[in-house]
Structure formats: C-alpha cells, structure tokens
Design an enzyme around this catalytic site. Structure first.
Site, PDB file in Angstrom:
ATOM      1  N   LYS A   1       9.858   2.354   1.142  1.00 28.69           N
ATOM      2  CA  LYS A   1       8.599   2.328   1.883  1.00 28.69           C
ATOM      3  C   LYS A   1       8.228   3.755   2.268  1.00 28.69           C
ATOM      4  CE  LYS A   1       6.616   0.223   6.080  1.00 28.69           C
ATOM      5  NZ  LYS A   1       6.849  -0.839   7.093  1.00 28.69           N
TER       6      LYS A   1
ATOM      7  N   GLY B   1       0.813  -1.220   0.000  1.00 27.96           N
ATOM      8  CA  GLY B   1       0.000   0.000   0.000  1.00 27.96           C
ATOM      9  C   GLY B   1       0.838   1.258   0.000  1.00 27.96           C
TER      10      GLY B   1
ATOM     11  N   ARG C   1      14.526  -0.552   2.191  1.00 32.82           N
ATOM     12  CA  ARG C   1      14.786  -1.870   2.771  1.00 32.82           C
ATOM     13  C   ARG C   1      15.464  -2.774   1.737  1.00 32.82           C
ATOM     14  NH1 ARG C   1       9.011  -3.359   5.566  1.00 32.82           N
ATOM     15  NH2 ARG C   1       8.280  -3.596   3.417  1.00 32.82           N
TER      16      ARG C   1
ATOM     17  N   ASP D   1       0.326 -11.322   6.553  1.00 35.20           N
ATOM     18  CA  ASP D   1       0.987 -10.493   5.545  1.00 35.20           C
ATOM     19  C   ASP D   1       2.290  -9.906   6.077  1.00 35.20           C
ATOM     20  OD1 ASP D   1      -1.057  -9.102   7.129  1.00 35.20           O
ATOM     21  OD2 ASP D   1      -0.307  -7.293   6.163  1.00 35.20           O
ATOM     22  N   ASN D   2       2.568 -10.130   7.349  1.00 29.51           N
ATOM     23  CA  ASN D   2       3.831  -9.658   7.920  1.00 29.51           C
ATOM     24  C   ASN D   2       4.754 -10.824   8.251  1.00 29.51           C
ATOM     25  OD1 ASN D   2       3.022  -6.995   7.738  1.00 29.51           O
ATOM     26  ND2 ASN D   2       2.234  -6.915   9.821  1.00 29.51           N
TER      27      ASN D   2
HETATM   28  P1  AMP Z   1       0.944  -3.228   8.333  1.00 30.54           P
HETATM   29  O1  AMP Z   1       0.008  -3.740   9.371  1.00 30.54           O
HETATM   30  O2  AMP Z   1       1.682  -1.980   8.734  1.00 30.54           O
HETATM   31  O3  AMP Z   1       1.879  -4.291   7.866  1.00 30.54           O
HETATM   32  O4  AMP Z   1       0.075  -2.762   7.103  1.00 30.54           O
HETATM   33  C1  AMP Z   1      -0.971  -3.525   6.566  1.00 30.54           C
HETATM   34  C2  AMP Z   1      -1.278  -3.090   5.158  1.00 30.54           C
HETATM   35  O5  AMP Z   1      -1.682  -1.734   5.129  1.00 30.54           O
HETATM   36  C3  AMP Z   1      -0.085  -3.209   4.217  1.00 30.54           C
HETATM   37  O6  AMP Z   1      -0.524  -3.780   3.042  1.00 30.54           O
HETATM   38  C4  AMP Z   1       0.371  -1.797   4.012  1.00 30.54           C
HETATM   39  O7  AMP Z   1       0.894  -1.614   2.722  1.00 30.54           O
HETATM   40  C5  AMP Z   1      -0.903  -1.006   4.199  1.00 30.54           C
HETATM   41  N1  AMP Z   1      -0.634   0.347   4.746  1.00 30.54           N
HETATM   42  C6  AMP Z   1      -0.199   0.661   5.981  1.00 30.54           C
HETATM   43  N2  AMP Z   1      -0.099   1.995   6.128  1.00 30.54           N
HETATM   44  C7  AMP Z   1      -0.471   2.547   4.945  1.00 30.54           C
HETATM   45  C8  AMP Z   1      -0.584   3.881   4.452  1.00 30.54           C
HETATM   46  N3  AMP Z   1      -0.307   4.948   5.205  1.00 30.54           N
HETATM   47  N4  AMP Z   1      -0.997   4.027   3.194  1.00 30.54           N
HETATM   48  C9  AMP Z   1      -1.305   2.984   2.413  1.00 30.54           C
HETATM   49  N5  AMP Z   1      -1.234   1.727   2.810  1.00 30.54           N
HETATM   50  C10 AMP Z   1      -0.811   1.489   4.065  1.00 30.54           C
HETATM   51 MG    MG Z   2       2.800  -5.152   6.708  1.00 28.85          MG
END
Ligand code: AMP
Ligand code: MG
Length: 502
Positions: free
Chosen positions: A125, A105, A188, A265-266
């Site tokens: 990122k 995202g 990264r 996803d992490n």
């Molecule tokens: P995370 O829990 O931080 O791993 O994020 C979960 C998902 O949300 C991932 O697919 C990220 O790419 C997306 N994401 C997190 N923050 C943002 C943001 N500010 N804008 C767009 N996508 C985001």
């Molecule tokens: Mg993530």
C-alpha cells in the site's frame, strides 16, 4: 491491461514460497495488472517477524538476506518470481452516499503465497498511481503507514480478526499532504482483501452479473467452502458475512476500537478489520466518540459502529440480489446479525467483568458500569484492567478501581451489586483476576503512543516503532518494564487530530 513492462523478477535465490495467485485467475474485469511506482532509495522502518513467521512461514532473517532483496520487493522495486502486481477494482458507499467506482487507488496485490495456515495474499500500500487513483497521488506517507502497521499487529494480538502487516519501508521521497511528508509503503497480508465494495462494483457500476457470480463463487470456493453445501450458496455467503461482521463488531466494541471510516469499501467479506486510517482506541469512555476528524456528522461514532455495519450488510445484500431468489431470502440471511451481535457483545462484556455464568439482569449490570464510565469520563481500558483486581470480601480495599471514578457514591452502589453478583456465583477472586486479565488488555495502541513513535521515525529513529510493536504484541501480559505504555494519555493527546489524510 497495462502494457508497461514489469520490473525484473529477483531470481538469484528467491524464498521457497509456493505461489498460487487464485484471485489473479479471475480475469481482467476484476483488476488491472501494472507495475508499482517503487520507493526511491528505500529503507526499512519496521518489520513484524510474527507476521512473517505465522502468516508466510518466513525465517527470522527474511528481511536481511541479500539474495532475497526483500527491501526492494516490499518497496515496489522488485518482484519475487511468480508475483503479479495488480490493482483490483471495487466501488462503494462512502459516508452513506453511493461513490461509484473506487478500487485500489494506491495498493497493489502482489501474490498469493502458501503460508503455514493456508494461502495468504500480499499487498503493498502506497505503491503509486493505478487506473483507480482518481484525484490521489497513489502514495502513502510514513505517518499513516506506521499507524496501519502497528494497529494491524496490535489488533491481531488482541484476538480481533484483522488483516496483518508484514513491514513498512520508507523513502526520502516527498509527498504533499497538509504539509510535505515522506513516502512509505506498508505491506499487508490477509487470506483475502475482497470487500463488500467489490460486489457492489459488479452489480451497480459494471452491471456485469456474470462477473458478480464469478466473484461470489470465487469467495465461496477459495475462502468459505462451507457455503457450497448450503441449499443456496450465495445466500449462505451473505449470512456468513453477516455472522462474521457481528462477531467483529462485538470485538471492536468490547476492546474500545473505533474504525473511523466504515464505508462499504472498507468492509471485508471475511469479517476482518481492514483499512486502518483515522482509527482510535477509546481513552475516556464516550459512546459518542468520533475518531475521524473529517467525520463532521459523527456517522461513524463509536456507539454507532454496530448499526453502521448492519447498514453496510444491507448494501452487500443489495449487491448480491441478482444472485438471490428474492428479497425475503436476503432478509433471512441478514437476520442472524440482529441476535448474534448483542449476544456476542454481551458474552464479551460478561467475560470482561469476570462473570462465569449468565443471568437475565447481566445487561443491566454491564450498562450500569458503562453509564458510570461515560458520566465520569473514566478511561475504558484502565478501568476494566483495574476491575480485575476487585475483591469480594467484606471490607476489601477496592480503591484502585474506585479512584478511577469521580462520583464515588454512585460507583459504590454499582460495586455493591457487582460484588453480590460475583458472590452469588461463588467467584474466586484470584482465579477471576487471571481470567479477566486475559480479556482486558493492559496495552493498547493509544493515539499518543503511535504519535510518539511516528515523531521519532520522522526524525530517522525507528527504534520506538519496533519497541511499541513488541509491547503491543503482548497486550494482556504484565510488562513491568513497560508500565509507561499503560499509563493515562497525557493532556496533549486530547488535541491529536486524525483525519482521512494519509
Ligand atoms: P479510504 O477511505 O482510505 O479507504 O480510501 C478510499 C479510496 O481512495 C480507496 O479506493 C483508496 O484506494 C483511495 N485512495 C486513498 N488515498 C489515496 C491516494 N493518496 N492516492 C490514490 N488513491 C487513494
Ligand atoms: Mg479503503
């Protein structure tokens, strides 16, 4: 596929890096190619020369060479020839619930570069909106970018498998979170950024089993060629992920690392620590510690991490089912996790206690210490480091470690057992102290240290980020000039709240 023109490549004199871009060859069902929304008026925040040198083979002046324009490249404003910015698509389970399509995202894969230890993917990122941004703005703030940068490099120095961080660039561009902050980009580096969620995507969201097969074969051919020789390569892929994840969890638990958002996803298919968000290292030992302020149920509490990882592996197995013979094959591939994880953790804990041999009741000795630490809220890292100076002679002065415990009598009872155990294997105090200092870090990225570096960076002083990085790159060494970085956390550290907001 995006029709938006890419920014011009900087071609004056690009660094002599061989570009491979194997992931990009998988084709459009795996990603969307699009340009970054680069940072306006970027500046350097921090660089890791160790990452640049070891992972990419770049010379020490890589960030400053005029013709390379690294500042613009790693802020999303320019490309080196051969770079192909793309956002990959994945799905996943978040907090145990199916979340459907996610994807990069706010990260863009730039290229796969040939480094001294093999090919490395480079990702920025915080580079703006992608087709997978959902409700987000595609941005990352300075605070979270510094945290990810420092922790990636700290974990690597600790010996924990992880994605690396090359640099952070910042910008005056405002970004709205709980308050208005400023934008940053963290670059990264890893052999691969493929997650469990990539597999889940093709099975459950796209329902494209041919793509699933291509993905699995790609991971095997590019990253885990040993699986190719197995009778069933896809089952071998699952088993390898299970084994690597078991090792990873043993590392995390032994070093007191709490990830905070162990969604599928992490989770890296290569068993790397990935996506540093609301992570935290334990200060006072508390098995129930929840480092993510948004995790109200405590799903990702410290002591639950190994079970959550196993749950996530089941989700991976589900996703791989179309490629496996039957459920028994999946079960058999996951099975090693059950024995490997406790064995790997016990080996690490034994080393932390300086035990050179194995005994059946070691588990009890280890648990006995952890129980004392939990009841007395003893600082996890300080206690293990102090234990390295434990003396086994009659009347040895062990106050340095003893004084870390509230219930001194209970500690003495444990210490007597520990002493007997060490004597039984004729442990030499000096040799054991050296060995223990190599596995019990003195310097870890405590929240308050990160917070101080962030606070200064937010006021335009980036020296503390770079200084802290240097300290954390030698976590096992005595650094007398940096004693303060190994001290107990200050009282205000208890009130630091780290949420998913980043
Ligand atoms: P995370 O829990 O931080 O791993 O994020 C979960 C998902 O949300 C991932 O697919 C990220 O790419 C997306 N994401 C997190 N923050 C943002 C943001 N500010 N804008 C767009 N996508 C985001
Ligand atoms: Mg993530």
């Amino acid at each position: 596929m995006s029709a938006v023109p890419l920014p011009p490549a900087v071609s004056a004199e690009p660094p002599p890096l061989r570009v491979r871009n194997r992931f990009a060859s998988l084709g459009p069902s795996f990603f969307t190619e699009l340009p970054a929304q680069g940072l306006p008026d970027p500046h350097w925040v921090a660089v890791s020369q160790a990452c640049a040198r070891d992972e990419l083979g770049l010379p020490d002046d890589w960030a400053e060479r005029e013709s390379w324009q690294a500042l613009q490249v790693f802020s999303g404003n320019a490309l080196w020839p051969g770079m192909r910015p793309l956002a990959s698509v994945y799905s996943g389970h978040q907090f145990g619930v199916w979340a459907g399509q996610l994807g990069d995202g706010r990260a863009l894969w730039l290229a796969e570069l040939e480094g001294p230890q093999g090919p490395r993917e480079v990702q920025i990122k915080g580079s703006g909106l992608t087709p997978y941004s959902r409700m987000g703005d595609g941005k990352a703030v300075l605070r979270s970018s510094i945290r990810e940068f420092l922790c990636s490099e700290a974990m690597h120095a600790l010996g924990v498998p992880t994605t690396r961080a090359l640099c952070v660039t910042g910008s005056p561009q405002p970004v709205r979170r709980e308050t208005i902050e400023t934008a940053a980009v963290c670059t990264r580096v890893a052999p691969s950024f493929i997650r469990f969620g990539h597999f889940e995507h093709f099975t459950h969201t796209a329902e494209d089993i041919e793509a699933l097969r291509r993905l699995a074969d790609f991971v095997i051919d590019a990253h885990l060629p040993e699986c190719r020789d197995a009778a069933q390569p896809h089952a071998a892929l699952l088993e390898t992920a299970a084994r690597r994840t078991a090792e990873l969890m043993a590392h995390w638990q032994a070093v007191g690392f709490c990830h905070g958002v162990m969604n599928t996803d992490n989770m890296s298919i290569l068993g790397l620590t990935i996506d540093y968000g609301p992570f935290g290292f334990l200060d006072a030992f508390d098995p129930g510690h929840v480092c993510n302020h948004s995790d109200h149920q405590g799903r990702y509490a410290f002591a639950r991490q190994p079970n959550v990882a196993f749950w996530n592996l089941h989700a991976l197995a589900q996703a791989l089912m179309p490629l496996l013979s039957d459920a028994d094959e999946a079960q058999a591939a996951l099975e090693p996790y059950r024995t490997l994880f406790p064995r790997a953790l016990e080996a690490r804990m034994r080393a932390k206690l300086g035990l050179a041999t194995e005994r059946d009741d070691d588990r009890e000795l280890i648990d006995g210490l952890l129980k004392r630490m939990a009841e007395d809220h003893t600082d996890f890292s300080i206690a293990f480091r102090a234990l390295s100076s434990f003396g086994t002679a009659d009347g040895a002065d062990n106050r340095t470690v003893r004084d870390l415990f509230l219930d001194r009598e209970a500690f003495d009872a444990w210490a007597a057992r520990y002493r007997d155990r060490l004597r039984a294997e004729h442990s030499d105090d000096a040799a054991r102290a050296l060995a223990m200092k190599r596995v019990n870090p003195k310097y870890i990225l405590r929240n308050h240290l990160a917070q101080e570096a962030i606070h200064r960076a937010q006021n335009g002083d980036f020296t503390e980020v770079q200084r802290l990085l240097k300290v954390l790159q030698r976590p096992y060494d005595e650094q007398p000039e940096h004693e303060a970085y190994a001290a107990f956390p200050p009282d205000w550290a208890q009130h630091i709240e780290v949420s998913c907001s980043s």
